[in-house]
Design a protein around this motif. Structure first.
Motif, PDB file in Angstrom:
ATOM      1  N   VAL A 483       0.845  -1.204   0.000  1.00 41.89           N
ATOM      2  CA  VAL A 483       0.000   0.000   0.000  1.00 41.89           C
ATOM      3  C   VAL A 483       0.872   1.243   0.000  1.00 41.89           C
ATOM      4  N   ARG A 484       1.940   1.255   0.807  1.00 42.61           N
ATOM      5  CA  ARG A 484       2.802   2.444   0.890  1.00 42.61           C
ATOM      6  C   ARG A 484       3.514   2.663  -0.439  1.00 42.61           C
ATOM      7  N   MET A 485       3.956   1.543  -1.092  1.00 41.22           N
ATOM      8  CA  MET A 485       4.648   1.687  -2.381  1.00 41.22           C
ATOM      9  C   MET A 485       3.687   2.239  -3.429  1.00 41.22           C
ATOM     10  N   ALA A 486       2.421   1.757  -3.397  1.00 37.93           N
ATOM     11  CA  ALA A 486       1.433   2.264  -4.358  1.00 37.93           C
ATOM     12  C   ALA A 486       1.154   3.735  -4.110  1.00 37.93           C
ATOM     13  N   ALA A 487       1.108   4.132  -2.837  1.00 39.48           N
ATOM     14  CA  ALA A 487       0.854   5.538  -2.509  1.00 39.48           C
ATOM     15  C   ALA A 487       1.989   6.412  -2.980  1.00 39.48           C
ATOM     16  N   GLU A 488       3.263   5.936  -2.869  1.00 40.92           N
ATOM     17  CA  GLU A 488       4.406   6.721  -3.340  1.00 40.92           C
ATOM     18  C   GLU A 488       4.361   6.876  -4.859  1.00 40.92           C
ATOM     19  N   CYS A 489       4.035   5.771  -5.555  1.00 38.63           N
ATOM     20  CA  CYS A 489       3.949   5.849  -7.022  1.00 38.63           C
ATOM     21  C   CYS A 489       2.829   6.791  -7.455  1.00 38.63           C
ATOM     22  N   LEU A 490       1.709   6.713  -6.760  1.00 38.43           N
ATOM     23  CA  LEU A 490       0.575   7.557  -7.107  1.00 38.43           C
ATOM     24  C   LEU A 490       0.909   9.026  -6.908  1.00 38.43           C
ATOM     25  N   SER A 491       1.602   9.322  -5.817  1.00 39.99           N
ATOM     26  CA  SER A 491       1.927  10.728  -5.549  1.00 39.99           C
ATOM     27  C   SER A 491       2.915  11.274  -6.562  1.00 39.99           C
ATOM     28  N   GLN A 495      -1.069  14.227 -11.582  1.00 43.69           N
ATOM     29  CA  GLN A 495      -0.852  15.668 -11.677  1.00 43.69           C
ATOM     30  C   GLN A 495      -1.975  16.446 -11.026  1.00 43.69           C
ATOM     31  N   ASP A 496      -3.081  15.828 -10.840  1.00 45.25           N
ATOM     32  CA  ASP A 496      -4.234  16.510 -10.258  1.00 45.25           C
ATOM     33  C   ASP A 496      -3.935  16.813  -8.778  1.00 45.25           C
ATOM     34  N   PRO A 497      -4.055  18.093  -8.358  1.00 43.02           N
ATOM     35  CA  PRO A 497      -3.772  18.454  -6.943  1.00 43.02           C
ATOM     36  C   PRO A 497      -4.598  17.652  -5.951  1.00 43.02           C
ATOM     37  N   GLU A 498      -5.833  17.447  -6.256  1.00 41.65           N
ATOM     38  CA  GLU A 498      -6.685  16.709  -5.338  1.00 41.65           C
ATOM     39  C   GLU A 498      -6.191  15.280  -5.200  1.00 41.65           C
ATOM     40  N   SER A 499      -5.773  14.678  -6.341  1.00 40.64           N
ATOM     41  CA  SER A 499      -5.248  13.309  -6.295  1.00 40.64           C
ATOM     42  C   SER A 499      -3.933  13.260  -5.527  1.00 40.64           C
ATOM     43  N   LYS A 500      -3.093  14.315  -5.724  1.00 40.26           N
ATOM     44  CA  LYS A 500      -1.827  14.370  -4.989  1.00 40.26           C
ATOM     45  C   LYS A 500      -2.078  14.444  -3.478  1.00 40.26           C
ATOM     46  N   GLU A 501      -3.062  15.257  -3.074  1.00 43.06           N
ATOM     47  CA  GLU A 501      -3.369  15.387  -1.634  1.00 43.06           C
ATOM     48  C   GLU A 501      -3.870  14.054  -1.084  1.00 43.06           C
ATOM     49  N   THR A 502      -4.688  13.371  -1.889  1.00 40.60           N
ATOM     50  CA  THR A 502      -5.192  12.064  -1.456  1.00 40.60           C
ATOM     51  C   THR A 502      -4.048  11.075  -1.315  1.00 40.60           C
TER      52      THR A 502
END
Length: 695
Positions: A483-491, A495-502
């Motif tokens: 989960v943490r690795m997926a969160a790092e890749c997602l961040s 490019q969407d700010p809302e997605s980055k904050e999530t």
């Protein structure tokens, strides 16, 4: 002591003290009289000596003048010499006659020229006279002793002789005859010669003059009469003798002997008789005066012995007035005492009834409690302040599975162990069962109660829970890493700010979950004893700064360091030490004052072989009820329901266990509303075992 005996001693003191004082004054007065008598004799002797010396000195001066005239007027006619001598004799009435003798001892000038028979005094040979016994005296002047005048006078005289020399040649003698009786009369004028007798002695101790006959001066020995400036006494008289300066005479003042020792003895005897008479008189008067007092006291004693308020006819006191008043006062006191005794009897009876009822109530309560405690499944053991067992119910003996005597010995050892511990809490195993013991104290600390219960099932549940947590933590680590690795890749990819904050929130939640799992695993290791530390001697300041990096982004966090130079290093496990510091800082940050800044101060100092580390904050503090539980697992302080404080309640538990693994100690002190201070003691130097491993 009886009244009359006391009266006897008081009378003796009252009579003896004044008599002693009076006797002392009399003694000092007699001594003063004796001293005054001696002083008077000395003063009279001095005055007589001075007057007599003045008379003799005047006569010596005239004789010396006559000798000088004879020397200077050698060869002049006899008439002129007679005229000169007449003038000189008239100048001193004390001189009976004056004359010049030639070297042949024949008078060549004389004043008066004729004696009382009308015969001429000139041309008479004086060869056999006393003043020619030693005409060539060495000092040039001689004073004879008392002699009988021959020719010119028939009175007793004293001759003053001066040899005259001219150019080494003997010219003759200048002689003056003194009328000693006339001189003595003038000298003694004004003195009390009836009280004192005055005598003048010659060079050989002969009596030249005596003012009276009360003291026979002719009986004095030569030594006594010629003794110089000395007060002496014999069986007949006291005397004081002093020499004259211009002659070899002595002047003495004498008085009849007074036996001074006899006077003092008589004074003592007289005072003893006075004291004895006064004492006997005082005793008799005191005895007569005490009769009425003794009788009155006996009457009062009989009344007091019988404890009567009012005396009967034979006990009534009529005098003295003070004892009459005392009898009345005693009657009033006795009346009040009887009233008080009756009241006390009533109170005692009432108190006995209340005590009896209270004892019955206590006995009922005791029977009820004994029945209640005996039927309980849990054990109850009571001890007094001396740790002596006072009660033990059957369940307590049954839980230990021992005989009653063995159970009592076992409980005594356990209560002594718990009495010295801080939390008064203990777990033991007995015959395969886990028993929990808690000790409670009364407010006065005179009764100690030990509560015993079977905690086997609860401890089994705790062990299963710890195993479940350990298994869950291990099982969650792998999916949490994904989960943490997926969160790092997602961040990184979105490019969407809302997605980055999530993605950032997801990453933060994964880190918190990882920290929680790490704590669970640490607790599991600590519980099973598999947690290992590797102490090494290292500086603590870098490790504290590394732990502070976790709070570097917090604007409402401040920390100050005070590292003592002699407490800059310790023998600790680096990872464990940083976790300890981070847990304490995290605890201070969570319990800071709402809306305020978290201020923390870290101090170190050397304390023997240990390094003392203090972590002090200015947070909300802890209530007293929470201090004993603060290091328990899963315990969190809840003071404000509206304020949400995160955490699992494992941080301080892990901190304490890590400190204990280092063989250290941790304590806490807190003031509600002001802050909390955690004090750690960690080894400052490697132990002997660790040194051996390093070698």
């Amino acid at each position: 002591m009886r009244f009359r005996t006391l009266l006897f001693f008081i009378s003796a003191a009252a009579v003896t003290i004044p008599c002693l004082v009076m006797g002392w004054f009399q003694y000092t007065a007699v001594e003063r009289e004796f001293a005054e008598d001696d002083r008077t004799r000395a003063e009279i002797s001095l005055l007589v000596s001075e007057r007599l010396e003045a008379k003799v000195d005047n006569a010596v001066s005239l004789v010396t003048a006559a000798a000088e005239i004879l020397k200077s007027e050698e060869g002049v006619p006899t008439e002129k010499l007679n005229q000169i001598l007449e003038e000189l004799r008239k100048a001193s009435p004390d001189i009976l006659n004056m004359h010049f003798d030639n070297p042949s001892a024949v008078s060549m000038a004389f004043s008066p020229q004729k004696n009382k028979h009308g015969e001429s005094n000139i041309g008479v040979s004086h060869k056999e006279r006393s003043h020619w016994q030693n005409p060539h005296v060495l000092d040039g002047l001689s004073v004879s002793s008392l002699v009988q005048a021959v020719g010119a006078s028939d009175r007793k005289i004293v001759n003053i002789t001066k040899p005259v020399y001219s150019n080494g040649r003997f010219v003759g003698l200048a002689v003056a005859a003194l009328d000693l009786e006339q001189i003595a009369a003038q000298v003694l004028k004004g003195f009390a010669t009836d009280a004192y007798q005055i005598g003048i002695f010659g060079r050989n101790g002969e009596v030249i003059f005596s003012s009276g006959k009360s003291v026979p001066l002719h009986n004095l020995t030569i030594e006594e009469r010629t003794h110089r400036s000395f007060t002496f006494s014999n069986a007949e008289y006291y005397g004081y003798v002093r020499p004259l300066a211009v002659t070899d005479w002595s002047v003495g003042v004498f008085s009849r002997t007074v036996d001074r020792k006899a006077v003092l003895v008589q004074l003592f005897i007289r005072n003893v008789f006075v004291w004895l008479a006064t004492f006997l008189t005082a005793i008799v008067i005191g005895f007569l005066a005490s009769i009425s007092v003794v009788r009155a006291v006996e009457k009062l004693t009989r009344q007091m012995t019988a404890a009567r308020i009012l005396p009967d006819k034979s006990e009534r006191i009529k005098s003295p007035r003070e004892l009459v008043q005392l009898q009345r006062t005693y009657g009033r006191m006795q009346e009040r005492l009887i009233t008080a005794q009756n009241r006390l009897k009533e109170l005692n009876f009432s108190l006995e009834e209340k005590v009896k009822k209270q004892v019955q109530t206590i006995q009922r309560h005791e029977a009820l409690l004994t029945s209640l405690f005996s039927d309980m499944k849990e054990g109850i053991v009571l001890f007094n302040e001396k740790l002596e067992m006072r009660f033990c119910n059957p369940s307590a003996v049954r839980l230990l599975n021992l005989s009653e005597e063995e159970a009592k010995k076992r409980f005594l050892a356990l209560v002594k162990e718990m009495h010295q511990s801080r939390d008064k809490h203990l777990f033991i195993q007995s015959q395969g069962f886990d028993l929990e013991l808690r000790m409670f104290e009364s407010g006065a600390k005179d009764v100690f109660c030990v509560f015993v219960r079977d905690a086997t099932s609860e401890l089994q549940i705790d062990r299963l829970k710890d195993e479940l947590i350990g298994i869950a933590a291990h099982e969650l680590k792998t999916p949490l890493a994904g989960v943490r690795m997926a969160a790092e890749c997602l961040s990184k990819t979105v490019q969407d700010p809302e997605s980055k904050e999530t993605a950032a929130e997801l990453l933060e939640s994964a880190d918190e979950m990882k920290s929680m799992i790490s704590r669970w695993l640490d607790v599991a290791k600590l519980q099973t004893g598999s947690y290992e530390i590797h102490p090494e001697f290292c500086l603590i300041k870098p490790m504290i700064r590394k732990a502070l990096k976790h709070f570097s982004g917090f604007k409402d966090f401040e920390c100050s360091l005070e590292i003592s130079p002699d407490a800059a290093a310790a023998n600790v496990d680096k990872q464990a030490f940083m976790q300890i510091v981070q847990n304490l800082l995290s605890n201070a940050y969570k319990y800071r004052k709402e809306g305020g800044v978290c201020r923390v101060k870290i101090q170190t100092r050397k304390s023997g072989d240990f390094l003392e580390l203090k972590v002090e904050d200015e947070g909300i503090g802890l209530p007293e009820s929470a201090i004993d539980k603060i290091f328990d697992r899963f315990y969190q302080v809840r003071m404000d329901p509206a304020r949400k404080i995160g955490g699992t309640g494992l941080g301080l538990y892990i901190t304490k266990e890590l400190v204990l693994l280092h063989k250290g100690k941790i304590t806490v002190a807190s003031t509600l509303g002001e802050g909390t201070v955690f004090t750690l003691e960690l080894p400052a130097l490697p132990t002997e075992t660790e040194k051996g491993k390093d070698e």
